[in-house]
Design a protein around this motif. Structure first.
Motif, short mmCIF file in Angstrom:
data_model
loop_
_atom_site.label_atom_id
_atom_site.label_comp_id
_atom_site.label_asym_id
_atom_site.label_seq_id
_atom_site.Cartn_x
_atom_site.Cartn_y
_atom_site.Cartn_z
N GLN A 94 0.85 -1.20 0.00
CA GLN A 94 0.00 0.00 0.00
C GLN A 94 0.88 1.24 0.00
OE1 GLN A 94 -3.29 0.10 2.84
NE2 GLN A 94 -2.92 2.30 3.16
N VAL A 95 0.63 2.15 -0.95
CA VAL A 95 1.48 3.34 -1.06
C VAL A 95 0.77 4.63 -0.69
CG1 VAL A 95 2.99 2.29 -2.79
CG2 VAL A 95 0.96 3.58 -3.54
N SER A 96 -0.55 4.60 -0.60
CA SER A 96 -1.24 5.82 -0.16
C SER A 96 -2.63 5.49 0.33
CB SER A 96 -1.32 6.87 -1.28
OG SER A 96 -2.30 6.52 -2.25
N PHE A 97 -3.13 6.38 1.18
CA PHE A 97 -4.53 6.35 1.61
C PHE A 97 -5.06 7.77 1.63
CE2 PHE A 97 -7.50 7.18 5.12
CZ PHE A 97 -8.61 6.57 4.56
N ILE A 98 -6.21 7.96 1.01
CA ILE A 98 -6.89 9.27 0.97
C ILE A 98 -8.32 9.06 1.47
CG2 ILE A 98 -7.74 11.12 -0.53
CD1 ILE A 98 -5.56 10.27 -2.55
N TYR A 99 -8.79 9.99 2.30
CA TYR A 99 -10.23 9.97 2.59
C TYR A 99 -10.85 11.30 2.26
CZ TYR A 99 -9.31 12.28 7.17
OH TYR A 99 -8.94 13.15 8.17
N THR A 100 -12.10 11.24 1.82
CA THR A 100 -12.94 12.40 1.60
C THR A 100 -14.15 12.24 2.51
OG1 THR A 100 -14.31 11.46 -0.15
CG2 THR A 100 -12.18 12.39 -0.80
N SER A 101 -15.14 13.07 2.33
CA SER A 101 -16.34 12.97 3.17
C SER A 101 -17.07 11.66 2.96
CB SER A 101 -17.28 14.14 2.88
OG SER A 101 -16.70 15.35 3.31
N ILE A 109 0.82 -0.75 -5.09
CA ILE A 109 1.70 -1.07 -6.21
C ILE A 109 2.22 -2.49 -5.98
CG2 ILE A 109 3.81 -0.50 -7.45
CD1 ILE A 109 1.63 1.57 -7.79
N ILE A 110 2.02 -3.36 -6.98
CA ILE A 110 2.36 -4.76 -6.83
C ILE A 110 3.52 -5.10 -7.76
CG2 ILE A 110 1.51 -7.13 -7.05
CD1 ILE A 110 -1.29 -5.94 -6.43
N GLU A 111 4.67 -5.42 -7.16
CA GLU A 111 5.88 -5.82 -7.88
C GLU A 111 6.30 -4.81 -8.94
OE1 GLU A 111 5.21 -9.69 -9.50
OE2 GLU A 111 5.24 -10.68 -7.55
N LYS A 112 5.97 -3.56 -8.75
CA LYS A 112 6.26 -2.50 -9.72
C LYS A 112 5.66 -2.80 -11.09
CE LYS A 112 10.61 -1.22 -7.44
NZ LYS A 112 12.07 -0.99 -7.62
N LYS A 113 4.65 -3.68 -11.08
CA LYS A 113 4.00 -4.08 -12.33
C LYS A 113 2.58 -3.53 -12.45
CE LYS A 113 6.22 -8.67 -12.49
NZ LYS A 113 5.91 -10.14 -12.47
N VAL A 114 1.85 -3.66 -11.37
CA VAL A 114 0.40 -3.41 -11.41
C VAL A 114 0.02 -2.42 -10.32
CG1 VAL A 114 -1.85 -4.47 -10.99
CG2 VAL A 114 -0.18 -5.61 -12.46
N GLN A 115 -0.86 -1.51 -10.67
CA GLN A 115 -1.45 -0.60 -9.68
C GLN A 115 -2.87 -1.06 -9.37
OE1 GLN A 115 -1.26 4.01 -9.39
NE2 GLN A 115 -3.11 3.58 -10.58
N LEU A 116 -3.17 -1.09 -8.09
CA LEU A 116 -4.49 -1.50 -7.60
C LEU A 116 -5.06 -0.35 -6.77
CD1 LEU A 116 -6.48 -3.99 -7.13
CD2 LEU A 116 -5.19 -4.36 -5.02
#
Length: 727
Positions: A94-101, A109-116
């Motif tokens: 996990q590289v970031s977490f954002i919350y809104t209302s 980022i998984i193995e520098k291959k895939v973004q989820l």
């Protein structure tokens, strides 16, 4: 986990966030699916056993702290990672977490291959009651390649039977089917007990009736399975698909832990994202028992008036994602823009975290002709429609849709005006255990007479002012007048009693409580004026003004350095947050001299602790809602002090439950009383509803005893009462 430097830009809500892992803050708990008191699942974050903010590695929990297992895994080129819960695989990065209302957004980022990107959207649509009435929430998962190559990707998620029952030995049943747009599971407790919670009599449990739905888009890429957790999850880990197994052995929640799983066999994924959508929700055919004008009746959830059955409601919600996302995102943008303008990014960290929590304690019930908005006093005791909890909630209601405040006040008026409450003052709540709004016909509710009379008068006028609904004041004039009469007799010199801060105990001559009562009388003066009752208006207004003059003599330690109001009369070494002052500002009464505002705002920084100003001198704890009420009465320097301290607490507190309004200002931890997930955090919107105006330097009202107004002899009686209680 490797922490990449991320500029977390919440594009959907139109504001830029800081380059850090968590934005705009690292909350004590993260809302995942939060739509009602019973559909309320969170990720614990704080250091007291929380995950630190990582979605993978720890099970989500209901606000009660009970596990509501929800898992997610992804298989990339044959290797499996877990991105939610703890189903037994290595954690995705996990590289970031954002919350809104309304949204919680996790990026991996998984193995520098895939973004989820996993997004939890619990729609808040205050102006659209049809949509707001649906107790469903979305989870969307977007997968894309980031290395310029294609990758074989398979996606998995499940929920456990723990969602359907608060007791692990409860027997659950389930089914699996399709609607026009969805493949779904329906999971229910076998022995349904309407209007009951698993942890009664504490009033802090999960529902013993209703059904949990978990759904996704059906199609050729989707496979499913129902069975024991380890078996079903192992199937995905080994093969990347599910074989359609459907376990027919209905059993206890903790008997081989049945789970209900979906897998999307995505295949080759390139730079164009693949999106999977999931819906989770709760349906109940009856929602609240209410003692009103028609006697004791069972009220259905409002959604039943728009949809023929639960499957039609599910299908509508799942297919309505674009509209729900648009409406919710508009609210996200509005809260973000208004909060930043009013108090900066620190203030946004507070307000945006409060929205789902506040609305997640409410439920729309009834029908299109007679709709009510009921509220649960979550965690502190489980009461229904507690007046002094509706009161700190009401700023966010006014901010989003004032008509919703009327829907909350209506059942309180209806119960009491129908003769179901014998006392002269306002009722404290409509029932000891939500969702039973069966009232207190014997008058034995928790007694807060000055508190609740003041609250009802203030909120009723606040609604009428913003909705321009004078007829509402006329409709309830008689009982409002009754409550105002009580305040005339009892608010200037309050007897030994509880205020809304009942956890601190009884106290006589409470300065802040007296102020609320006096403002309530002033509100009645304005109500009388708006309804054309000129004589009443003059009498109530005159009484409120004379009381304020005397209150200043009784409740201010003028010889202190610096001067300030006291916790209770004559106790000059005491002090407290004068949060009820905001009501004068909210209603634009101009009752309290500006020098009182200035005096208090100059005083608070002198008693500041690490995480804020203590509620009063009896303890070092405070309440976040009352801090924001108080901040709203002050100029920027003191206002921003309150905001920055509360925001700092949110980011660093070891507590790991949904936003705890009561906390210790020195340690940042629980003060021995656990108030969690409570709707009172709607009070953080006080600054957006009625911000402070520049101090005008208005002179103090003349000191000394003056004619108290009211009935003949009231003035002398109150003076004797005051002298007796001060001895």
């Amino acid at each position: 986990m490797k922490l990449l430097s991320v500029v977390a830009a919440a594009c959907a809500v139109g504001y830029a966030a800081a380059a850090s892992l968590f934005s705009p803050a690292r909350p004590p708990a993260i809302p995942l699916a939060v739509k009602s008191p019973y559909l309320s699942t969170w990720l614990s974050v704080g250091s007291d056993g929380g995950s630190g903010g990582y979605l993978a590695g720890q099970w989500p929990v209901h606000w009660t702290g009970k596990t509501t297992a929800w898992s997610g895994m992804i298989r990339v080129d044959g290797t499996v990672y877990q991105w939610m819960g703890n189903p037994g695989a290595p954690n995705a990065d996990q590289v970031s977490f954002i919350y809104t209302s309304t949204q919680s957004i996790f990026t991996f980022i998984i193995e520098k291959k895939v973004q989820l990107i996993v997004t939890f959207l619990s729609p808040v649509t205050p102006l659209d009651l049809k949509r707001q009435s649906l107790e469903f929430s979305y989870m969307t998962v977007d997968v894309s390649s980031i290395d310029g190559k294609t990758h074989d990707v398979k996606l998995y998620t499940d929920i456990s039977a723990e969602w359907a029952a608060g007791e692990q030995d409860a027997i659950v049943e389930w089914s699996q089917d399709d609607t026009r747009h969805t493949a779904y599971y329906k999971v229910s407790r076998r022995d349904q007990i309407a209007f009951s919670e698993s942890d009664e009599p504490d009033g802090n449990g999960m529902a013993d009736w209703g059904s949990i739905f978990y759904a996704s888009d059906h199609g050729r890429l989707l496979t499913q399975a129902v069975g024991q957790d380890s078996v079903v999850r192992g199937m995905f880990k080994d093969r990347g698909i599910l074989n359609g197994t459907f376990d027919t052995q209905f059993r206890a929640v903790n008997d081989r832990w049945p789970v209900f799983a979906f897998s999307h066999n995505i295949g080759n994924v390139g730079s164009q994202a693949f999106n999977a959508r999931f819906t989770i929700g709760l349906t109940q055919r009856q929602a609240v028992q209410f003692l009103g004008a028609q006697g004791l009746v069972s009220l259905p959830p409002l959604w039943t008036n728009y949809f023929a059955d639960e499957l039609e409601a599910l299908d509508f919600f799942h297919n309505d994602f674009t509209n729900m996302q648009s409406i919710s995102t508009d609210l996200d943008r509005k809260v973000a823009a208004d909060s930043i303008a009013a108090g900066g990014m620190n203030y946004l960290a507070i307000t945006s975290l409060s929205v789902r929590q506040a609305f997640g304690a409410t439920e729309l019930v009834g029908n299109k002709d007679k709709t009510y908005l009921f509220m649960k006093e979550i965690s502190s005791n489980g009461n229904t429609q507690t007046v002094d909890v509706v009161f700190p909630l009401h700023p966010i209601i006014l901010y989003t849709n004032p008509d919703l405040l009327r829907l909350m006040l209506d059942p309180l008026f209806e119960n009491q005006e129908s003769g179901h409450y014998p006392n002269r003052w306002s009722i404290h709540d409509l029932g000891s255990h939500f969702p039973n709004a069966t009232g207190h016909s014997d008058g034995s509710d928790e007694s807060m007479p000055v508190e609740e009379c003041g609250n009802m008068l203030i909120m009723t006028l606040a609604y009428a002012q913003r909705a321009n609904d004078i007829n509402y004041l006329k409709q309830h004039y008689k009982i409002l007048q009754q409550w105002a009469g009580f305040l005339i007799d009892d608010s200037l010199i309050p007897a030994n009693q509880l205020s809304t801060d009942d956890f601190a105990g009884r106290l006589q001559n409470q300065t802040n409580l007296a102020l609320k009562g006096i403002i309530g009388i002033g509100a009645m003066g304005e109500i009388a004026k708006l309804t054309g009752n000129a004589d009443d208006a003059a009498r109530y207004s005159s009484t409120a003004k004379s009381y304020i003059a005397q209150w200043q003599q009784l409740g201010i330690a003028r010889d202190a350095n610096p001067p300030h109001t006291t916790l209770n009369y004559g106790n000059n070494d005491s002090h407290g947050l004068l949060y009820n002052l905001w009501c004068d500002q909210e209603l634009k009464l101009g009752l309290v001299p500006q020098e009182v505002y200035k005096m208090q705002c100059d005083f608070y920084p002198t008693v500041r602790n690490k995480y804020g100003v203590a509620l009063d001198t009896r303890h070092t704890w405070t309440k976040g809602d009352w801090e924001m009420f108080t901040a709203a009465t002050c100029p920027p320097s003191t206002r921003d002090m309150f905001i920055s301290d509360l925001a700092a607490w949110i980011s660093t507190t070891p507590t790991n439950r949904p936003l705890t309004d009561l906390y210790d200002t020195i340690t940042g931890d629980f003060p021995g009383v656990l108030f969690t997930a409570r709707p009172v955090m709607g009070g953080t919107f006080a600054l957006l509803v009625a911000p402070a105006t520049p101090f005008q330097g208005k002179k103090r009202a003349a000191p000394g005893a003056v004619d108290l107004g009211g009935t003949e002899g009231t003035g002398a009686s109150l003076r004797r009462k005051r002298n007796r209680r001060l001895q």
